[in-house]
Design an enzyme around this catalytic site. Structure first.
Site, mmCIF file in Angstrom:
data_model
loop_
_atom_site.group_PDB
_atom_site.id
_atom_site.type_symbol
_atom_site.label_atom_id
_atom_site.label_comp_id
_atom_site.label_asym_id
_atom_site.label_seq_id
_atom_site.Cartn_x
_atom_site.Cartn_y
_atom_site.Cartn_z
ATOM 1 N N SER A 1 1.585 1.490 9.885
ATOM 2 C CA SER A 1 0.800 2.679 9.590
ATOM 3 C C SER A 1 -0.395 2.835 10.516
ATOM 4 C CB SER A 1 0.305 2.623 8.139
ATOM 5 O OG SER A 1 -0.604 1.549 7.994
ATOM 6 N N SER B 1 3.965 -12.745 26.258
ATOM 7 C CA SER B 1 3.735 -14.181 26.458
ATOM 8 C C SER B 1 4.488 -15.038 25.440
ATOM 9 C CB SER B 1 2.239 -14.479 26.360
ATOM 10 O OG SER B 1 2.042 -15.880 26.457
ATOM 11 N N GLN C 1 -0.444 -3.296 14.203
ATOM 12 C CA GLN C 1 -0.102 -4.144 13.044
ATOM 13 C C GLN C 1 0.997 -5.141 13.420
ATOM 14 O OE1 GLN C 1 0.998 -1.479 9.895
ATOM 15 N NE2 GLN C 1 -1.126 -1.069 9.344
ATOM 16 N N GLU D 1 0.872 -1.178 0.000
ATOM 17 C CA GLU D 1 0.000 0.000 0.000
ATOM 18 C C GLU D 1 0.905 1.223 0.000
ATOM 19 O OE1 GLU D 1 -2.062 1.199 3.621
ATOM 20 O OE2 GLU D 1 -3.796 1.841 2.455
ATOM 21 N N LYS E 1 -7.279 -15.786 36.071
ATOM 22 C CA LYS E 1 -7.350 -17.224 36.342
ATOM 23 C C LYS E 1 -8.576 -17.639 37.153
ATOM 24 C CE LYS E 1 -2.495 -18.476 35.777
ATOM 25 N NZ LYS E 1 -1.368 -19.241 36.281
ATOM 26 N N ASP F 1 -1.270 -25.938 35.734
ATOM 27 C CA ASP F 1 -0.137 -25.585 36.608
ATOM 28 C C ASP F 1 0.052 -26.678 37.659
ATOM 29 O OD1 ASP F 1 0.415 -23.175 35.377
ATOM 30 O OD2 ASP F 1 -0.781 -21.975 36.770
ATOM 31 N N THR G 1 4.053 -11.922 53.491
ATOM 32 C CA THR G 1 2.860 -11.587 54.270
ATOM 33 C C THR G 1 2.450 -12.844 55.027
ATOM 34 O OG1 THR G 1 2.251 -10.118 52.465
ATOM 35 C CG2 THR G 1 0.538 -10.569 54.092
ATOM 36 N N GLN H 1 3.063 -27.311 31.966
ATOM 37 C CA GLN H 1 1.674 -26.817 32.006
ATOM 38 C C GLN H 1 1.158 -26.551 30.590
ATOM 39 O OE1 GLN H 1 0.456 -23.487 31.402
ATOM 40 N NE2 GLN H 1 2.480 -22.849 30.698
HETATM 41 P P1 NAP Z 1 1.111 -14.039 42.843
HETATM 42 O O1 NAP Z 1 -0.140 -14.815 43.077
HETATM 43 O O2 NAP Z 1 1.027 -12.591 42.615
HETATM 44 O O3 NAP Z 1 2.068 -14.295 44.115
HETATM 45 C C1 NAP Z 1 3.280 -13.603 44.259
HETATM 46 C C2 NAP Z 1 4.013 -14.133 45.496
HETATM 47 O O4 NAP Z 1 5.307 -13.513 45.499
HETATM 48 C C3 NAP Z 1 3.335 -13.775 46.808
HETATM 49 O O5 NAP Z 1 3.558 -14.817 47.734
HETATM 50 C C4 NAP Z 1 4.095 -12.507 47.203
HETATM 51 O O6 NAP Z 1 4.088 -12.276 48.585
HETATM 52 C C5 NAP Z 1 5.479 -12.868 46.768
HETATM 53 N N1 NAP Z 1 6.321 -11.694 46.563
HETATM 54 C C6 NAP Z 1 6.187 -10.761 45.590
HETATM 55 N N2 NAP Z 1 7.145 -9.836 45.715
HETATM 56 C C7 NAP Z 1 7.895 -10.188 46.802
HETATM 57 C C8 NAP Z 1 9.026 -9.628 47.413
HETATM 58 N N3 NAP Z 1 9.592 -8.523 46.958
HETATM 59 N N4 NAP Z 1 9.560 -10.259 48.480
HETATM 60 C C9 NAP Z 1 8.998 -11.394 48.935
HETATM 61 N N5 NAP Z 1 7.915 -11.982 48.408
HETATM 62 C C10 NAP Z 1 7.368 -11.376 47.336
HETATM 63 O O7 NAP Z 1 1.925 -14.614 41.625
HETATM 64 P P2 NAP Z 1 1.947 -16.128 41.058
HETATM 65 O O8 NAP Z 1 0.950 -16.269 39.976
HETATM 66 O O9 NAP Z 1 1.902 -17.078 42.187
HETATM 67 O O10 NAP Z 1 3.372 -16.146 40.368
HETATM 68 C C11 NAP Z 1 4.561 -16.120 41.156
HETATM 69 C C12 NAP Z 1 5.732 -16.431 40.263
HETATM 70 O O11 NAP Z 1 5.597 -17.757 39.776
HETATM 71 C C13 NAP Z 1 5.800 -15.537 39.023
HETATM 72 O O12 NAP Z 1 6.888 -14.667 39.165
HETATM 73 C C14 NAP Z 1 6.053 -16.447 37.853
HETATM 74 O O13 NAP Z 1 7.350 -16.219 37.323
HETATM 75 C C15 NAP Z 1 6.060 -17.818 38.453
HETATM 76 N N6 NAP Z 1 5.172 -18.688 37.683
HETATM 77 C C16 NAP Z 1 5.773 -19.539 36.833
HETATM 78 C C17 NAP Z 1 5.015 -20.395 36.095
HETATM 79 C C18 NAP Z 1 5.697 -21.314 35.150
HETATM 80 O O14 NAP Z 1 5.041 -21.870 34.270
HETATM 81 N N7 NAP Z 1 6.988 -21.535 35.327
HETATM 82 C C19 NAP Z 1 3.611 -20.437 36.202
HETATM 83 C C20 NAP Z 1 3.013 -19.534 37.085
HETATM 84 C C21 NAP Z 1 3.818 -18.677 37.817
HETATM 85 P P3 NAP Z 1 2.903 -11.453 49.298
HETATM 86 O O15 NAP Z 1 1.810 -12.439 49.562
HETATM 87 O O16 NAP Z 1 3.541 -10.921 50.519
HETATM 88 O O17 NAP Z 1 2.495 -10.367 48.345
#
Ligand code: NAP
Length: 488
Positions: free
Chosen positions: A206, A242, A210, A32, A290, A326, A371, A459
């Site tokens: 454009s 992703s 895209q 185009e 989720k 998972d 927490t 997964q």
């Molecule tokens: P989520 O539900 O948001 O949970 C996050 C967790 O990390 C909570 O326990 C949180 O603690 C803790 N956290 C975050 N920041 C922190 C910090 N600065 N210091 C200490 N603890 C901290 O997330 P999710 O879905 O479970 O995912 C968690 C991780 O799993 C992701 O980073 C991802 O890379 C990994 N994951 C991998 C796969 C895979 O296929 N390999 C699949 C799913 C997830 P609080 O409760 O205190 O906030």
């Protein structure tokens, strides 16, 4: 078959021809030439038009009107004269806005595209606009190509585009701009669009959203799409990062499965599913959706039901089914845990999957989370015990799991700033980067390690088997593709 068009503009005919030659090498069908943008770049438009016969690909001549965000500066008479000159020079298509179509006195030699754009929202009375375009064609005595471009407010608007395309009564180009609308461009071959637009690698394109021509023809296999091609995808927000479209499409292509897997950027999950669920065969679900769609599923497999979250939704013989792969991925990564003590860092979504597997597999669960309340709640749900980080470093364990997001895209961070036990298994759910500090230190201490990519592939393999009905997923290829992108 749906054509691929690359919108181009340049300050000189030579530059425009060079870009057109590059487009030809990508497998695109049409270029185009945006005369309005060429004008903005300072081009001599008569020289650009004189170059049309030398284009290696058929040319769509477009001189977008300012009312539809075009760059044209000049009178309407001059603009229509320019399009007439492009027609005389041999353009294959002439694009004119429906709103300006009364200025077209005679039919061009080229095929006429009549277009209507809404850069703010989903447009109004689009079927009526297409009818009006057909009426212009009737007046001129030619069949026209009707083009409608809207801006998707959310992915639910994709159904507007699908309806226009699958219920078309002639050639139609229909697309939704913006990231929420991207699948409308990627699925044009399934829905029967006359043409879809893509950009050259490294070019901004454009219009918003895209895809590159490489992605469209390679990853999304536009030229293999037919009305029978099944639509799969991953839904989340954000979603552009992703890896799922990369690994699933590679697997589908290798296995010769007639399906395409696209990224759906979705803000309201239930609205999206209500609008689009009937034409989506299977969906991977990621953050933050989720929990939202699980109640819609007629069949909830045990891992999803127990966890209260699903990462997979698919139609199985007309029945909407949900599961949580998972959980099976975690089981695969942890292996046999009977009699073992698992120290779990984190209490979020992925930690819940780990807790469930430990509890069901006869292990002892210790939960440690920033927490404490959340650690206590998770431990309660799965017959475990919550402990503080201070206590955790003095507590013996067999398996240490990072279920927090600490270390993700932050290679200097670790959730476990203590020595590792050499006889332990250490599993990091984080997979960006591939080698986290947590795992490097564990391996250096002699511990056995399992990285987050293994969970990601396991997964995804569970999803692939359900989407395709095949007994196995091409896990080696999926891993190879994921590694390539993570290391790239
Ligand atoms: P989520 O539900 O948001 O949970 C996050 C967790 O990390 C909570 O326990 C949180 O603690 C803790 N956290 C975050 N920041 C922190 C910090 N600065 N210091 C200490 N603890 C901290 O997330 P999710 O879905 O479970 O995912 C968690 C991780 O799993 C992701 O980073 C991802 O890379 C990994 N994951 C991998 C796969 C895979 O296929 N390999 C699949 C799913 C997830 P609080 O409760 O205190 O906030």
């Amino acid at each position: 078959m749906t054509l691929v068009a690359i919108p181009l503009s340049a300050a000189t005919p030579d530059d425009l021809l060079a870009l057109s030659a590059k487009a030809a090498t990508t497998g695109a069908d049409v270029v185009e030439w945006r005369l309005d943008t060429c004008q903005k770049k300072g081009a001599d438009l008569s020289a650009i038009i004189a170059a049309i016969p030398r284009s290696p690909l058929p040319v769509i001549a477009t001189c977008r009107h300012p009312d539809e965000t075009g760059d044209w500066v000049g009178s309407e008479t001059a603009r229509l004269a320019l399009l007439a000159a492009a027609d005389a020079a041999g353009a294959a298509y002439i694009d004119c806005e429906l709103a300006q179509a009364e200025g077209l006195a005679t039919a061009p030699k080229a095929r006429l595209i009549l277009s209507s754009h809404d850069f703010q929202g989903p447009g109004t009375d689009l079927p009526g606009k297409i009818q009006a375009m057909r009426a212009v064609g009737h007046r001129l005595g030619i069949p026209v190509i009707a083009k409608v471009a809207i801006t998707a407010r959310d992915a639910a608007d994709l159904t507007i585009i699908r309806n226009l395309l699958v219920h078309r009564d002639g050639d139609v180009i229909a697309l939704a701009m913006g990231e929420h609308g991207l699948p409308s461009r990627l699925l044009a071959g399934v829905w029967g669009g006359f043409l879809t637009f893509a950009r050259l690698d490294g070019d901004g394109g454009s219009a918003p959203g895209q895809p590159t021509v490489g992605d469209l023809l390679g990853r999304y296999r536009l030229k293999s799409q037919t009305a029978n091609t099944r639509i799969l995808g991953v839904m989340g927000s954000p979603i552009s990062h992703s890896l799922s479209p990369h690994i699933h499409n590679a697997g589908l292509a290798q296995d010769g499965v007639d399906a395409v897997y696209v990224p759906f950027r979705v803000e309201n999950a239930v609205d999206f599913w209500n609008a689009c669920g009937a034409w989506i065969h299977g969906l991977s679900i990621t953050i933050p959706h989720k929990e939202a769609l699980l109640p819609l599923a007629t069949v909830q497999e045990a891992p999803a039901k127990a966890a209260g979250v699903c990462n997979t939704l698919w139609w199985d013989a007309g029945v909407l089914s949900a599961t949580n792969t998972d959980v099976e991925g975690v089981a695969h990564c942890l292996g046999n845990i009977r009699g073992k003590t698992v120290l779990l860092l984190g209490a979020g979504g992925v930690a819940r999957a780990v807790a469930r597997i430990v509890s069901a597999g006869g292990g002892t669960l210790l939960v440690c989370n920033r927490t404490l309340d959340k650690a206590e709640a998770l431990a309660r749900d799965f017959q475990g015990r919550a402990i503080t980080l201070e206590d955790a470093q003095r507590t013996p364990y067999d398996i240490l799991v990072n279920g927090t997001s600490v270390g993700m895209k932050a290679p200097a961070d670790t959730p476990w700033p203590f020595p590792h036990r050499p006889d332990s298994l250490v599993f990091d759910t984080v997979y960006v980067p591939l080698e986290t500090r947590f795992l490097k230190e564990a391996a250096a201490s002699g511990a056995k390690t399992v990285d987050g990519l293994q969970l990601f592939i396991a997964q995804a393999a569970g999803q692939y088997r359900r989407f395709t009905g095949r007994g196995t997923a091409p896990e080696d290829l999926m891993r190879q593709v994921a590694r390539h992108h993570l290391q790239g």
